[in-house]
Design a protein around this motif. Structure first.
Motif: not given
Length: 257
Positions: A115-116, A122-123, A164-167
């Motif tokens: 989710d957003d 993470i960012l 995760s993709i965000a990581y």
């Protein structure tokens, strides 16, 4: 460091130097604090919620003057205050290790599960946080004329395989940011990235030891990466790699092969 250039073979001492470590109260950060203190550095142990751990670690490190330091990655004002506190209490900063980070295990194929709010958290923690820390400490680091920033990244930045993709995206951004900063902070400050694969810590929520064992078994060297293995790479970056900046050291047992 500058005195080290005239030193003999072997680890160069860091007596009289100050190291600041974000995420320094546990895992890779704590292992790095121990290694740098053993070489004579005075260490500021950055923490977010782990003040008790940071205080306990500061008390057990060899040498004197070590201190816990509140360094929440999402609060740029607090990071500037941390830099001011280091200047007031320790008078200098020679090494900055960006070890703080966060993640959440989300299957890459489950796009809706990432989710957003999780993506943004993470960012902010893994990219903006290190940037804001470097920005806050840059004047103090420049003053010594021979400083080092070490960013703890991940093999996930290269192969896109991670919790995760965000990581993965955050660590790729950290790597590229290191290239940019290495250009603009030279010659007074070197910037080096240390990138492990799976490390035997509790960093990834829900990841058991079996997952770490399986990851190690998939590498050519078949060795489990411990926090101290990463800390030793940080020490090498600080003390021995005199002409290295804007580069990445893989500590992955050959997983990238």
């Amino acid at each position: 460091m500058s005195e080290a250039r005239n030193g003999a073979l072997g680890p160069y001492g860091l007596a009289g130097r100050v190291a600041v470590i974000t995420g320094g109260s546990s895992g890779i950060g704590a292992a790095t604090a121990r290694r740098l203190a053993e070489l004579g550095a005075t260490v500021a142990i950055g923490y977010n919620a782990g003040r008790d751990r940071a205080e306990a670690l500061a008390a057990e490190l060899p040498g004197s003057g070590h201190m816990p330091l509140h360094m929440p990655m999402a609060d740029s004002a607090a990071l500037r205050a941390a830099a001011a506190e280091v200047e007031a209490k320790l008078g200098r900063a020679d090494v900055l290790v960006n070890s703080a980070g966060t993640t959440r295990a989300v299957r890459h194929a489950d796009l809706d599960a990432l989710d957003d709010e999780t993506f943004d958290r993470i960012l902010v923690t893994n990219v903006r946080g290190p940037y804001s820390t470097i920005r806050a400490f840059a004047p103090l680091l420049r003053r010594g004329g021979d400083a080092v920033v070490v960013n703890i990244s991940s093999l996930a930045a290269i192969n896109g395989l991670g919790s995760s993709i965000a990581y993965c995206a955050s660590k790729a951004a950290l790597d590229t940011m290191g290239l940019s900063l290495a250009r603009v902070l030279a010659p007074e400050i070197r910037v080096i990235t240390v990138s492990p694969a799976a490390v035997d810590t509790e960093f990834v929520p829900g990841r058991g030891r079996d997952a770490v064992l399986n990851a190690a078994a998939a590498t050519p060297l078949k060795v489990i990466c411990q926090p101290d293995d990463v800390a030793l790479a940080v020490v090498a970056a600080v003390t021995h790699l005199r002409l290295s900046t804007g580069t990445t050291l893989l500590v992955d047992g050959g997983r990238h092969l």
